[in-house]
Design a protein around this motif. Sequence first.
Motif, short mmCIF file in Angstrom:
data_model
loop_
_atom_site.label_atom_id
_atom_site.label_comp_id
_atom_site.label_asym_id
_atom_site.label_seq_id
_atom_site.Cartn_x
_atom_site.Cartn_y
_atom_site.Cartn_z
N LEU A 47 0.83 -1.21 0.00
CA LEU A 47 0.00 0.00 0.00
C LEU A 47 0.86 1.26 0.00
N ARG A 48 1.92 1.25 0.81
CA ARG A 48 2.81 2.42 0.83
C ARG A 48 3.46 2.63 -0.54
N SER A 68 1.56 6.34 -7.00
CA SER A 68 0.43 7.17 -7.43
C SER A 68 0.78 8.64 -7.35
N ALA A 69 1.44 9.03 -6.28
CA ALA A 69 1.83 10.43 -6.11
C ALA A 69 2.86 10.81 -7.17
N VAL A 108 0.84 4.05 -2.94
CA VAL A 108 0.60 5.47 -2.69
C VAL A 108 1.75 6.30 -3.22
N ALA A 109 2.97 5.85 -3.00
CA ALA A 109 4.14 6.60 -3.50
C ALA A 109 4.15 6.62 -5.02
#
Length: 123
Positions: free
Chosen positions: A100-101, A107-108, A104-105
């Motif tokens: 998940l981390r 995606s950013a 998210v990274a």
Amino acid sequence: MYDHELARLPYRRPPMNRGIDPQRLNWLWRLICELGEVQPDEVVEALHAAVVPVDAHRARSWTVGDRDPGFFPITLAELERNMRALIALRQAREHTERGLRRAVADSAALDGDPPARDLPLEW
């Protein structure tokens, strides 16, 4: 604290404080639960993930004293199975959190959003 003098002495096994009955290891399970901060609900979740049918009442019965009316003896095989199931559950959780981390990274990075600390202040 590490003691160099103590480290040079030969290791000696501690004396057995109690008779070991492999069919009644609840005292050892309680110590493991205290050390690992394991709750009966987590044990139930881990065992269900390992496809072991168990309810919360049974998981709690392993952590009470043998004079308690809800006591149920845990065997050496059950203790090992529980520990392996808990390890697998915790590893799966850790793997999921890392994924998940990473998502998210990624995606950013794809969105091109600047990190929050670089955003201008709005008044």
